[in-house]
Design a protein around this motif. Structure first.
Motif: not given
Lengths: 113, 109
Positions: A49, A52-53, A55
């Motif tokens: 992360y 909040k992204d 991957n």
């Protein structure tokens, strides 16, 4: 001391029974990682992360999911553990993804019976 | 594809002898290279990274782009250097981070 904490240190679960591993950090780092390490093998990145992204690595099985409800906590959910999922699971954090030093937790050793 | 190769699983040297832990990598682009170390009963931690060009605990590592290597060296090994050493690579994409399989170093008194 600021650090990366993993709970529990040892987890035993039954074949097919969902299990959640926890990681928390007091470093206020943007990035949190989950690695799987099997015996005599390299730690393998599952996902990370960036804030909040989320991957996901291309070869991470769908059986593995992750949640990051806030900056401090990150969870690894294994929906239906198989015998092949028995491993050490390492959580790590860094200020920025990729080039910065990663700070590791002590790991959770998962046994699947 | 194997990104980071550490050919030696086990390495033993005598105290005071030079030590070299080998690491070769495969990556098209400009990676960042790191050495991480895990002492007995301790967590994995960064030892050094090539962009810092510094010596940590007497260890140095030079990135050789021609040979795609990042070998870790120390001129005089100490008993406290006994540990597991992992070479790691970070790719140009922030999603890319790869560890080698590690070399277990034992320094014999």
């Amino acid at each position: 001391d600021a650090m990366v904490i993993q709970n529990p240190r040892y987890q035993v679960t039954q074949f097919g029974k969902p299990v959640t591993l926890s990681c928390s950090q007091t470093l206020n780092h943007n990035v949190m990682y989950w690695y799987q390490q099997k015996s005599s093998q390299a730690p393998k990145l599952l996902f990370h992360y960036y804030d909040k992204d989320f991957n996901n690595e291309a070869d991470t099985p769908d059986n593995f999911q992750s949640r990051r409800p806030n900056t401090s906590f990150c969870f690894l959910d294994i929906r239906s553990p198989g015998l092949g999922d028995a491993a050490m699971y390492l959580c790590a954090t860094s200020s920025r993804a990729g080039q910065d030093e990663q700070y590791f937790g002590p790991g959770t050793r998962l046994t699947v019976t | 594809a194997q990104r980071v190769t550490q050919p030696e699983k086990l390495l033993s040297v005598f105290k005071g002898a030079p030590v070299e832990l080998k690491c070769n990598y495969s990556y098209s682009g400009s990676p960042e290279l790191f050495w991480y170390v895990q002492y007995s009963r301790q967590r994995l931690q960064l030892l050094l990274r090539h962009i810092s060009r510094e010596s940590i605990k007497g260890f140095t590592a030079d990135l050789n782009k021609g040979e795609t290597s990042f070998h870790l060296k120390k001129p005089f090994a100490q008993e406290e250097d006994s540990a597991m050493y992992y070479c790691a690579l970070s790719g140009s994409s922030r999603n890319q981070f790869y560890f080698g399989t590690g070399t277990s170093l034992t320094v014999i008194p």
